[in-house]
Design an enzyme around this catalytic site. Structure first.
Site, PDB file in Angstrom:
ATOM      1  N   GLU A   1     -13.612   2.032  16.600  1.00 43.77           N
ATOM      2  CA  GLU A   1     -14.359   2.355  15.383  1.00 43.77           C
ATOM      3  C   GLU A   1     -15.781   1.824  15.540  1.00 43.77           C
ATOM      4  O   GLU A   1     -15.929   0.643  15.848  1.00 43.77           O
ATOM      5  CB  GLU A   1     -13.715   1.703  14.152  1.00 43.77           C
TER       6      GLU A   1
ATOM      7  N   ILE B   1       0.846  -1.205   0.000  1.00 41.37           N
ATOM      8  CA  ILE B   1       0.000   0.000   0.000  1.00 41.37           C
ATOM      9  C   ILE B   1       0.879   1.251   0.000  1.00 41.37           C
ATOM     10  O   ILE B   1       0.667   2.188  -0.785  1.00 41.37           O
ATOM     11  CB  ILE B   1      -0.967  -0.014   1.207  1.00 41.37           C
TER      12      ILE B   1
ATOM     13  N   HIS C   1     -13.240   3.752   7.965  1.00 43.41           N
ATOM     14  CA  HIS C   1     -12.498   2.529   7.615  1.00 43.41           C
ATOM     15  C   HIS C   1     -13.013   1.968   6.278  1.00 43.41           C
ATOM     16  O   HIS C   1     -13.554   0.854   6.233  1.00 43.41           O
ATOM     17  CB  HIS C   1     -12.604   1.489   8.738  1.00 43.41           C
ATOM     18  N   ILE C   2     -12.779   2.747   5.234  1.00 42.07           N
ATOM     19  CA  ILE C   2     -13.326   2.368   3.924  1.00 42.07           C
ATOM     20  C   ILE C   2     -12.232   2.164   2.876  1.00 42.07           C
ATOM     21  O   ILE C   2     -12.487   2.287   1.683  1.00 42.07           O
ATOM     22  CB  ILE C   2     -14.340   3.433   3.425  1.00 42.07           C
ATOM     23  N   GLY C   3     -11.026   1.825   3.346  1.00 37.39           N
ATOM     24  CA  GLY C   3      -9.914   1.645   2.408  1.00 37.39           C
ATOM     25  C   GLY C   3     -10.241   0.710   1.245  1.00 37.39           C
ATOM     26  O   GLY C   3      -9.900   0.981   0.102  1.00 37.39           O
ATOM     27  N   SER C   4     -10.902  -0.390   1.537  1.00 35.13           N
ATOM     28  CA  SER C   4     -11.170  -1.372   0.473  1.00 35.13           C
ATOM     29  C   SER C   4     -12.615  -1.306  -0.007  1.00 35.13           C
ATOM     30  O   SER C   4     -13.071  -2.210  -0.707  1.00 35.13           O
ATOM     31  CB  SER C   4     -10.862  -2.780   0.980  1.00 35.13           C
TER      32      SER C   4
ATOM     33  N   ARG D   1      -4.110   1.397  10.907  1.00 39.98           N
ATOM     34  CA  ARG D   1      -4.890   1.017  12.077  1.00 39.98           C
ATOM     35  C   ARG D   1      -4.800   2.163  13.087  1.00 39.98           C
ATOM     36  O   ARG D   1      -3.730   2.761  13.284  1.00 39.98           O
ATOM     37  CB  ARG D   1      -4.327  -0.252  12.739  1.00 39.98           C
TER      38      ARG D   1
HETATM   39  O1  LIG Z   1      -8.446  -2.834   7.102  1.00 36.85           O
HETATM   40  C1  LIG Z   1      -8.403  -3.379   6.064  1.00 36.85           C
HETATM   41  C2  LIG Z   1      -7.509  -4.436   5.732  1.00 36.85           C
HETATM   42  O2  LIG Z   1      -6.885  -5.007   6.646  1.00 36.85           O
HETATM   43  O3  LIG Z   1      -7.378  -4.758   4.555  1.00 36.85           O
END
Ligand SMILES: O=CC(=O)O
Length: 341
Positions: free
Chosen positions: A286, A175, A305-308, A257
């Site tokens: 969260e 990432i 927490h919307i990375g994915s 995190r």
């Molecule tokens: O939090 C998201 C992940 O661990 O991919």
């Protein structure tokens, strides 16, 4: 799955007669999984939701061979593990594994797989989105635009320029590296801190400079991007002392995190001008309690927490998890197996 069908893998797994039981947390979880995924999964497995499992433990516990988990919930603890003697694999949706006790799980002969490829692009995109939003005060600007208060549209309302600014990336895994690649388009000067230095050609490809000392990265960066996994070594990595090393205009972005940061120290730093702003996709807990100061500070940009959380990533995650489970139950090498260091 169409790939797997094409090479006959589906048939192999289903040959045994009864479908293997798969305990599914995800289908009931807050992140949800679309109907099409459920239909696909049911071609291969007898799906058992957590609620069904709890209600009929004796019926299912001998049969469950795999677990899908999502969003790190609920905990895969000793009690659950020891109630599933046939368990072969835990497929984790996402890349972070801080919620799993890997030594315990592997000591029981159970494999863990995750979905790193599916999540790295969307998480890197979100990191850049948060960086840009905080730098240009997009949320405040949006509020002004929808409820214009003329006196606030003063000449002093300004953000920070991203182009050619210095970006410090903490955690240069997949990432972090994808964030660096995106940052090159903004002509940013890129510094990074990581457990191990990346190959020289990888550094050169994004023009990144390795900072062996985190302190040095913090002192020089206009934007500090946290992309390291949560481990005992990174827990509380950014505390009061580290925040004080940062520039008073600096922006802290976290797509990893919440526990990487001492959140009380961060609130204090944001309230007192020790740093300029924060943009956080992750917090602890969260979601934050409704009266938490981070929810009211103007210099904070928050996402839940919307990375994915893209259609493409969620499809890919489920597919990768299914691939790993099919491979494990079919006795083949597991595509995204997590190996203990
Ligand atoms: O939090 C998201 C992940 O661990 O991919």
């Amino acid at each position: 799955l169409s790939r797997m069908k094409a090479c006959g893998q589906q048939t192999r797994v289903m040959e045994g007669g009864e479908l293997p039981g798969v305990l599914v947390f995800a289908l009931e979880g807050p992140h949800g999984v679309c109907e099409a995924h459920i239909v696909e999964l049911q071609k291969h497995f007898r799906l058992v939701t957590m609620t069904e499992f709890v209600e009929n433990k004796t019926q299912f516990c001998q049969k469950i061979q795999a677990i899908y988990i999502w969003g790190g919930k609920p905990a895969v603890d000793w009690e659950l593990l020891q109630s599933l003697p046939s368990l072969k694999i835990i497929a984790n949706g996402g890349v972070g594994l801080d919620h799993l006790d890997l030594p315990l799980i592997t000591s029981l002969g159970v494999t863990v797989a995750n979905t790193p490829q599916a999540v790295s692009d969307p998480t890197a995109d979100l990191g850049m989105a948060l960086l840009l939003a905080a730098a240009r005060r997009v949320l405040e600007g949006c509020r002004l635009a929808v409820a214009p208060a003329a006196e606030e549209f003063c000449v002093n309302w300004m953000g920070q320029e991203v182009t050619r600014a210095t970006l410090g990336i903490v955690g240069m895994g997949s990432i972090g590296y994808k964030i660096a690649r995106r940052a090159t388009a903004f002509e940013m000067k890129i510094l990074y801190h990581n457990r191990t230095r990346r190959k020289l050609e990888e550094e050169a490809a994004v023009g990144a400079t390795y900072c062996e000392r985190l302190d040095s990265l913090l002192q020089q960066s206009d934007f500090v991007m946290l992309a390291a996994s949560l481990t005992p070594q990174t827990r509380g990595l950014i505390g009061r002392r580290e925040l004080r090393l940062m520039k008073p205009t600096a922006v802290l972005i976290n797509v990893s995190r919440g526990l990487l940061v001492d959140q009380d120290a961060l609130v204090e730093a944001l309230q007192t001008g020790v740093i300029g702003a924060a943009a956080l996709d992750v917090t602890c807990p969260e979601p934050l309690p409704r009266d938490h100061p981070l929810l009211t500070l103007k210099n904070v940009t928050l996402t839940p927490h919307i990375g994915s959380a893209t259609h493409q990533a969620r499809w890919q995650m489920m597919r990768d998890m299914t691939d790993s489970i099919l491979a494990a139950l079919g006795g083949r090498p597991i595509p995204n197996e997590v190996l203990l260091p």
